[in-house]
Write an enzyme that holds these catalytic residues in place. Sequence first.
Site, PDB file in Angstrom:
ATOM      1  N   GLY A  14       7.390 -28.671 -32.736  1.00 57.64           N
ATOM      2  CA  GLY A  14       7.644 -28.193 -31.874  1.00 57.64           C
ATOM      3  C   GLY A  14       8.469 -26.726 -31.509  1.00 57.64           C
ATOM      4  O   GLY A  14       8.832 -26.793 -30.398  1.00 57.64           O
ATOM      5  N   GLY A  17       6.847 -20.376 -32.444  1.00 54.00           N
ATOM      6  CA  GLY A  17       6.421 -19.548 -32.964  1.00 54.00           C
ATOM      7  C   GLY A  17       6.088 -19.920 -34.042  1.00 54.00           C
ATOM      8  O   GLY A  17       4.592 -19.414 -34.354  1.00 54.00           O
ATOM      9  N   LYS A  18       6.713 -21.316 -34.679  1.00 57.27           N
ATOM     10  CA  LYS A  18       5.314 -21.507 -36.369  1.00 57.27           C
ATOM     11  C   LYS A  18       4.627 -22.249 -35.517  1.00 57.27           C
ATOM     12  O   LYS A  18       3.167 -21.499 -36.301  1.00 57.27           O
ATOM     13  CB  LYS A  18       5.899 -22.683 -36.335  1.00 57.27           C
ATOM     14  CG  LYS A  18       6.948 -22.986 -37.567  1.00 57.27           C
ATOM     15  CD  LYS A  18       8.022 -24.509 -37.251  1.00 57.27           C
ATOM     16  CE  LYS A  18       8.835 -24.553 -38.076  1.00 57.27           C
ATOM     17  NZ  LYS A  18       8.541 -26.176 -38.511  1.00 57.27           N
ATOM     18  N   ASP A  72       7.655 -27.801 -43.112  1.00 62.46           N
ATOM     19  CA  ASP A  72       8.993 -27.848 -42.517  1.00 62.46           C
ATOM     20  C   ASP A  72       9.504 -26.210 -43.635  1.00 62.46           C
ATOM     21  O   ASP A  72       9.133 -25.326 -44.399  1.00 62.46           O
ATOM     22  CB  ASP A  72       9.549 -28.741 -43.043  1.00 62.46           C
ATOM     23  CG  ASP A  72      11.369 -29.172 -42.977  1.00 62.46           C
ATOM     24  OD1 ASP A  72      11.990 -28.913 -41.473  1.00 62.46           O
ATOM     25  OD2 ASP A  72      12.434 -28.891 -43.910  1.00 62.46           O
ATOM     26  N   TYR A 159      15.174 -16.517 -37.574  1.00 64.20           N
ATOM     27  CA  TYR A 159      15.954 -14.857 -38.696  1.00 64.20           C
ATOM     28  C   TYR A 159      14.825 -14.566 -38.613  1.00 64.20           C
ATOM     29  O   TYR A 159      15.272 -13.187 -39.601  1.00 64.20           O
ATOM     30  CB  TYR A 159      16.660 -16.285 -39.676  1.00 64.20           C
ATOM     31  CG  TYR A 159      17.283 -17.464 -39.704  1.00 64.20           C
ATOM     32  CD1 TYR A 159      19.049 -17.092 -39.248  1.00 64.20           C
ATOM     33  CD2 TYR A 159      16.997 -18.449 -39.638  1.00 64.20           C
ATOM     34  CE1 TYR A 159      19.653 -18.085 -39.537  1.00 64.20           C
ATOM     35  CE2 TYR A 159      17.724 -19.380 -39.118  1.00 64.20           C
ATOM     36  CZ  TYR A 159      19.042 -20.025 -38.857  1.00 64.20           C
ATOM     37  OH  TYR A 159      19.857 -20.463 -38.574  1.00 64.20           O
ATOM     38  N   ASP A 160      13.736 -13.954 -38.176  1.00 64.76           N
ATOM     39  CA  ASP A 160      13.235 -12.433 -37.853  1.00 64.76           C
ATOM     40  C   ASP A 160      13.861 -11.264 -38.109  1.00 64.76           C
ATOM     41  O   ASP A 160      13.901 -10.567 -39.124  1.00 64.76           O
ATOM     42  CB  ASP A 160      12.122 -12.491 -37.918  1.00 64.76           C
ATOM     43  CG  ASP A 160      10.528 -13.736 -38.068  1.00 64.76           C
ATOM     44  OD1 ASP A 160      11.010 -13.835 -39.072  1.00 64.76           O
ATOM     45  OD2 ASP A 160      10.240 -14.367 -37.185  1.00 64.76           O
ATOM     46  N   LYS A 180       3.151 -10.024 -40.960  1.00 62.87           N
ATOM     47  CA  LYS A 180       4.285 -11.202 -41.332  1.00 62.87           C
ATOM     48  C   LYS A 180       3.150 -12.147 -41.745  1.00 62.87           C
ATOM     49  O   LYS A 180       3.069 -12.813 -43.026  1.00 62.87           O
ATOM     50  CB  LYS A 180       4.579 -11.385 -39.759  1.00 62.87           C
ATOM     51  CG  LYS A 180       5.514 -12.479 -40.474  1.00 62.87           C
ATOM     52  CD  LYS A 180       6.518 -13.593 -39.009  1.00 62.87           C
ATOM     53  CE  LYS A 180       7.227 -14.333 -39.986  1.00 62.87           C
ATOM     54  NZ  LYS A 180       7.739 -15.745 -38.713  1.00 62.87           N
ATOM     55  N   HIS A 185       6.078 -16.824 -46.438  1.00 68.21           N
ATOM     56  CA  HIS A 185       5.766 -18.003 -46.348  1.00 68.21           C
ATOM     57  C   HIS A 185       4.761 -19.027 -46.555  1.00 68.21           C
ATOM     58  O   HIS A 185       4.525 -19.221 -46.281  1.00 68.21           O
ATOM     59  CB  HIS A 185       7.539 -18.283 -46.202  1.00 68.21           C
ATOM     60  CG  HIS A 185       8.335 -17.882 -44.696  1.00 68.21           C
ATOM     61  ND1 HIS A 185       8.214 -17.037 -44.397  1.00 68.21           N
ATOM     62  CD2 HIS A 185       8.582 -19.266 -44.569  1.00 68.21           C
ATOM     63  CE1 HIS A 185       8.334 -17.227 -43.244  1.00 68.21           C
ATOM     64  NE2 HIS A 185       9.311 -18.700 -43.002  1.00 68.21           N
TER      65      HIS A 185
END
Length: 205
Positions: A14, A17-18, A72, A159-160, A180, A185
């Site tokens: 949800g 950003g991801k 996750d 946290y970017d 990015k 990750h």
Amino acid sequence: MTIRDAQQIVLASGNPGKIREIQAILKNQTIIAQSQFNVPEAEETGTTFVENAIIKARNAAEFCKMPAIADDSGIVVDALGGAPGVISARYAGVGASDSENLEKLLNDLQNVPEEQKTARFICVMVFLQHANDPFPIIAQGVWEGQILPAPVGENGFGYDPVFFVPGYNCASAQLSPEVKNSISHRGKALKQLTALMENIFKTAI
Ligand code: ITT
């Protein structure tokens, strides 16, 4: 094994950003965000990234009766014994905003010398063919960096703005989305996930 049934995959996240970053990488697949199906949010009860990724993928696969991918992820700070870790999204409390979370992080680190603020982003990506799939495909990516003294940059999310990227000499929030994704990750985990899926399903992902 075939991935023919997996033409459509629900993305069990949800977090906009991801979702943006994952859809930019998996652009040849029909990846549909779980919000489109009104999937109820899963309770992230695991103590590890991999447990929570499986919980989220299973929840979306069960609800949508579709294959699912979940991410996750979080940030692990050495000087805080690995915190915020799996609770990165709710570090300042359930429902906390990105800026409240990173404010708490900076506060927790205020007496820590700069050279001891080493940290890393972690991402575990899981693919499940269906809710009872006994063989989840699991990939992980790690991105090493350091926590900055203050937020900087407008891109990304979470946290970017406080994640210093060695080699690029800037915050993650100052990188373009393409750069990015090529070093993060999440980018690494997705590259690994698609390679594993291609190997198992014998088809290009
Ligand atoms: P979903 O569970 O719905 O996917 P979420 O935000 O709750 O969304 P997580 O539990 O995996 O997801 O928490 C991940 C948190 O870690 C996220 O909210 C950010 O605070 C942080 N995070 C993860 N990847 C990040 C990235 O690429 N840049 C900045 N912060 C990131």
